[in-house]
Design a protein around this motif. Structure first.
Motif, PDB file in Angstrom:
ATOM      1  N   UNK A  30       3.070   6.109  -5.474  1.00 38.94           N
ATOM      2  CA  UNK A  30       2.930   6.192  -6.926  1.00 38.94           C
ATOM      3  C   UNK A  30       1.920   7.278  -7.302  1.00 38.94           C
ATOM      4  N   UNK A  31       0.846   7.361  -6.535  1.00 39.26           N
ATOM      5  CA  UNK A  31      -0.173   8.363  -6.853  1.00 39.26           C
ATOM      6  C   UNK A  31       0.260   9.746  -6.400  1.00 39.26           C
ATOM      7  N   UNK A  32       1.045   9.815  -5.326  1.00 43.88           N
ATOM      8  CA  UNK A  32       1.434  11.126  -4.815  1.00 43.88           C
ATOM      9  C   UNK A  32       2.734  11.019  -4.024  1.00 43.88           C
ATOM     10  N   UNK A  33       3.860  11.270  -4.653  1.00 43.37           N
ATOM     11  CA  UNK A  33       5.150  11.113  -3.952  1.00 43.37           C
ATOM     12  C   UNK A  33       5.364  12.140  -2.855  1.00 43.37           C
ATOM     13  N   UNK A  34       4.496  13.151  -2.774  1.00 40.12           N
ATOM     14  CA  UNK A  34       4.657  14.144  -1.710  1.00 40.12           C
ATOM     15  C   UNK A  34       4.557  13.500  -0.330  1.00 40.12           C
ATOM     16  N   UNK A  35       3.932  12.313  -0.249  1.00 39.48           N
ATOM     17  CA  UNK A  35       3.854  11.587   1.029  1.00 39.48           C
ATOM     18  C   UNK A  35       5.242  11.309   1.590  1.00 39.48           C
ATOM     19  N   UNK A  36       6.188  11.104   0.670  1.00 36.52           N
ATOM     20  CA  UNK A  36       7.516  10.694   1.105  1.00 36.52           C
ATOM     21  C   UNK A  36       8.384  11.869   1.509  1.00 36.52           C
ATOM     22  N   UNK A  37       7.956  13.082   1.192  1.00 43.45           N
ATOM     23  CA  UNK A  37       8.803  14.232   1.428  1.00 43.45           C
ATOM     24  C   UNK A  37       8.537  14.804   2.824  1.00 43.45           C
ATOM     25  N   UNK A  38       9.369  14.371   3.758  1.00 41.21           N
ATOM     26  CA  UNK A  38       9.119  14.738   5.154  1.00 41.21           C
ATOM     27  C   UNK A  38       9.344  16.219   5.416  1.00 41.21           C
ATOM     28  N   UNK A  39      10.132  16.878   4.572  1.00 37.93           N
ATOM     29  CA  UNK A  39      10.465  18.273   4.865  1.00 37.93           C
ATOM     30  C   UNK A  39       9.580  19.261   4.118  1.00 37.93           C
TER      31      UNK A  39
ATOM     32  N   UNK B 241      11.382  16.490  16.808  1.00 40.27           N
ATOM     33  CA  UNK B 241      11.196  16.255  18.241  1.00 40.27           C
ATOM     34  C   UNK B 241      10.139  15.175  18.489  1.00 40.27           C
ATOM     35  N   UNK B 242       9.040  15.249  17.725  1.00 39.47           N
ATOM     36  CA  UNK B 242       7.954  14.271  17.918  1.00 39.47           C
ATOM     37  C   UNK B 242       8.446  12.860  17.605  1.00 39.47           C
ATOM     38  N   UNK B 243       9.169  12.715  16.492  1.00 38.37           N
ATOM     39  CA  UNK B 243       9.674  11.390  16.108  1.00 38.37           C
ATOM     40  C   UNK B 243      10.639  10.822  17.147  1.00 38.37           C
ATOM     41  N   UNK B 244      11.563  11.698  17.601  1.00 36.54           N
ATOM     42  CA  UNK B 244      12.542  11.250  18.593  1.00 36.54           C
ATOM     43  C   UNK B 244      11.826  10.817  19.871  1.00 36.54           C
ATOM     44  N   UNK B 245      10.828  11.614  20.272  1.00 33.66           N
ATOM     45  CA  UNK B 245      10.073  11.293  21.493  1.00 33.66           C
ATOM     46  C   UNK B 245       9.331   9.961  21.331  1.00 33.66           C
ATOM     47  N   UNK B 246       8.686   9.778  20.164  1.00 37.79           N
ATOM     48  CA  UNK B 246       7.939   8.534  19.925  1.00 37.79           C
ATOM     49  C   UNK B 246       8.871   7.323  19.969  1.00 37.79           C
TER      50      UNK B 246
ATOM     51  N   UNK C   1       0.838  -1.200   0.000  1.00 40.14           N
ATOM     52  CA  UNK C   1       0.000   0.000   0.000  1.00 40.14           C
ATOM     53  C   UNK C   1       0.878   1.258   0.000  1.00 40.14           C
ATOM     54  N   UNK C   2       2.046   1.174   0.661  1.00 42.11           N
ATOM     55  CA  UNK C   2       2.909   2.365   0.764  1.00 42.11           C
ATOM     56  C   UNK C   2       3.464   2.760  -0.610  1.00 42.11           C
ATOM     57  N   UNK C   3       4.102   1.819  -1.369  1.00 45.02           N
ATOM     58  CA  UNK C   3       4.525   2.202  -2.718  1.00 45.02           C
ATOM     59  C   UNK C   3       3.349   2.615  -3.601  1.00 45.02           C
ATOM     60  N   UNK C   4       2.174   1.988  -3.401  1.00 46.69           N
ATOM     61  CA  UNK C   4       1.008   2.333  -4.218  1.00 46.69           C
ATOM     62  C   UNK C   4       0.590   3.778  -3.965  1.00 46.69           C
TER      63      UNK C   4
ATOM     64  N   UNK D  75       2.371  16.193   4.273  1.00 49.83           N
ATOM     65  CA  UNK D  75       3.360  16.034   5.347  1.00 49.83           C
ATOM     66  C   UNK D  75       2.661  15.923   6.691  1.00 49.83           C
ATOM     67  N   UNK D  76       1.600  16.734   6.856  1.00 45.19           N
ATOM     68  CA  UNK D  76       0.831  16.670   8.102  1.00 45.19           C
ATOM     69  C   UNK D  76       0.164  15.301   8.207  1.00 45.19           C
ATOM     70  N   UNK D  77      -0.405  14.844   7.088  1.00 46.19           N
ATOM     71  CA  UNK D  77      -1.065  13.530   7.087  1.00 46.19           C
ATOM     72  C   UNK D  77      -0.055  12.436   7.416  1.00 46.19           C
ATOM     73  N   UNK D  78       1.158  12.583   6.880  1.00 47.46           N
ATOM     74  CA  UNK D  78       2.197  11.587   7.164  1.00 47.46           C
ATOM     75  C   UNK D  78       2.559  11.596   8.646  1.00 47.46           C
ATOM     76  N   UNK D  79       2.617  12.801   9.214  1.00 48.09           N
ATOM     77  CA  UNK D  79       2.942  12.908  10.642  1.00 48.09           C
ATOM     78  C   UNK D  79       1.855  12.221  11.483  1.00 48.09           C
ATOM     79  N   UNK D  80       0.589  12.429  11.064  1.00 48.70           N
ATOM     80  CA  UNK D  80      -0.525  11.784  11.779  1.00 48.70           C
ATOM     81  C   UNK D  80      -0.407  10.261  11.660  1.00 48.70           C
ATOM     82  N   UNK D  81      -0.053   9.796  10.448  1.00 46.24           N
ATOM     83  CA  UNK D  81       0.110   8.354  10.227  1.00 46.24           C
ATOM     84  C   UNK D  81       1.256   7.804  11.087  1.00 46.24           C
ATOM     85  N   UNK D  82       2.346   8.564  11.150  1.00 47.51           N
ATOM     86  CA  UNK D  82       3.485   8.144  11.982  1.00 47.51           C
ATOM     87  C   UNK D  82       3.060   8.052  13.447  1.00 47.51           C
ATOM     88  N   UNK D  83       2.281   9.055  13.868  1.00 46.32           N
ATOM     89  CA  UNK D  83       1.791   9.043  15.257  1.00 46.32           C
ATOM     90  C   UNK D  83       0.957   7.790  15.509  1.00 46.32           C
TER      91      UNK D  83
END
Lengths: 336, 112
Positions: free
Chosen positions: A242-251, A314-319, A236-239, A257-265
């Motif tokens: 494929x539709x939107x590589x912006x998911x991978x751009x953490x910066x 900071x959030x990632x390190x804390x998690x 599902x992640x590569x899929x 990016x916000x959605x990715x942060x929520x997913x990481x959380x």
């Protein structure tokens, strides 16, 4: 057990309901039987929360007990019983997942995550670098199936090529740079048009490959029978990438990016919960590997996007820290 | 409680107390716990079997025997020696803790 009607089982109370109908039993009795049959069917569906092996061994016993304690005439499961069955099922699934050596399985899980991310990074550029995208997919398959010795040279080659692409060197074959994404549809936006590895420095992608290589080397040297990961949900992640590589751009400061942060959380939240329930460190090991690569990316490119990435860092390190601390604490303060 | 030994939650304590008088199956444990706690501890089935699995994995209880009733397996659980010791020690610890408060109340040192 999935999707099978309760009436086909030995000992099922639906069988008695069907029998009551055939023999023309009095109406109220038949209604009670049908209500009980419905209740059994619904409890049986709730039992799907438990792992198949546990259901096969104890599913009927749990079902018999929960029907024994049900008030007469009830056809809907009691909310507290339903909640406890779902919670108990998830807890049992986590306990089942926490079998075998934690460090080795944690490294395997972390390696799977990194291999998925490597493929997700390349998949949007498959038209320009088909060989390397294919090899990345093969690497993921080898990692999933526990074929570490096969995956090692693939990861080494992928890492060298990635370093070459990021540094503009023709290592392992010349590639026309920059590598633009495939034109799946027009007007996709600036993040879609960014060339491969152009949104950050070379250290983070190479770190990802190096960490993956190190984990696989440890697993290959360790020997033994690795756990085979058969879930295709990883794809599902590569899929999505494929539709939107912006998911991978953490910066990037995009809603993705916000959605990715929520997913990481959410994923780290599950890892923390699993560590708390089982006192097992495997999810913390995998989470730490992911957090390390993402943190390197954020630190390396901090100067380009300074406004928001510090909080992400900071959030990632804390998690990552919490997911490691929780199972250790759970072991020290076990509550039976 | 001895250091390093897992703590007992209240439902678990009552499950062990229920098994003190002999082996019981799941429904039997639920009924006995209701009686012993005077209706205060109502174990849901998912919670009960989760606790039974944890207790069996920690060698606090074990399966005494299995029966098939109405086409369904039914396990009877009993305390192990460790489990019996654990629940007795926990009861002694709680008795001692309760006596602290009772003593303060009796001596008039506690504020009303």
């Amino acid at each position: 057990m999935t999707g099978t009607r309760a009436g086909s089982r030995p000992g099922s109370r639906l069988a008695s309901a069907a029998g009551g109908t055939a023999c023309g039993t009095a109406g109220p009795r038949r209604d009670a039987d049908l209500r009980l049959a419905r209740l059994e069917h619904r409890y049986r569906r709730l039992l799907l929360a438990y792992p198949p092996g546990y259901r096969a061994a104890h599913g009927e016993e749990l079902l018999g007990t929960v029907l024994d304690v049900a008030e007469p005439g009830r056809s809907m499961p009691a909310p507290r019983e339903a909640l406890a069955l779902v919670a108990g099922g998830l807890r049992t699934r986590l306990t089942y997942a926490a079998t075998g050596p934690a460090w080795a399985d944690g490294l395997h899980l972390g390696a799977t995550v990194l291999a998925v991310l490597n493929l997700a990074t390349l998949v949007r550029y498959a038209g320009s670098v088909p060989l390397w995208t294919g090899l990345s997919a093969l690497t993921l398959l080898a990692v999933l199936r526990g074929r570490f010795a096969l995956a090692l040279p693939l990861v080494a080659a992928g890492g060298v090529k990635t370093a070459g692409l990021a540094l503009g060197r023709p290592w392992l074959g010349a590639t026309l740079l920059p590598v633009y994404p495939d034109a799946l549809w027009p007007g996709a936006g600036v993040w879609h048009e960014a060339p491969l590895h152009s949104l950050g420095g070379p250290i983070a992608p190479v770190t990802g490959y190096a960490l993956l290589f190190g984990a696989l080397l440890v697993l290959a040297l360790r020997g033994g029978r690795p756990q085979v990961r058969s879930s295709w949900w990883w794809l599902a992640v590569p899929a999505v990438a494929l539709t939107d590589p912006a998911w991978l751009e953490a910066t990037a400061a995009t809603p993705r990016t916000v959605a990715r942060l929520v997913l990481e959380l959410a994923v780290f939240g599950l890892a923390i919960l699993a560590g708390r329930v089982t006192g097992d460190l495997r999810w913390a090991v995998a989470g730490g590997m992911y957090a390390l690569v993402t943190l390197v990316h954020l630190v390396e490119n901090h100067a380009r996007f300074p406004s928001h990435d510090l909080s992400h860092w900071a959030v990632l390190a804390l998690l990552a820290l919490v997911s490691a601390a929780v199972p250790v604490r759970a072991r020290r303060h076990a509550l039976l | 409680m001895a250091k390093g030994r897992p703590a007992l939650s209240e439902p678990t304590y009552f499950i062990l107390a229920a098994l003190l008088s002999g082996p019981l199956h799941g429904h039997g444990i639920i009924k006995r716990v209701m009686d012993l706690s005077e209706g205060r501890v109502r174990l849901a089935v998912g919670t009960l079997y989760g606790a039974l699995d944890r207790l069996a994995a920690n060698n606090v209880i074990t399966v005494d025997r299995e029966e098939v009733v109405d086409g369904r397996q039914r396990r009877y659980f009993r305390l192990t020696d460790d489990g019996r010791r654990m629940v007795i020690e926990e009861a002694a610890r709680m008795r001692q803790a309760a006596s602290v408060v009772a003593g303060l109340l009796d001596s008039g040192e506690a504020f009303a």
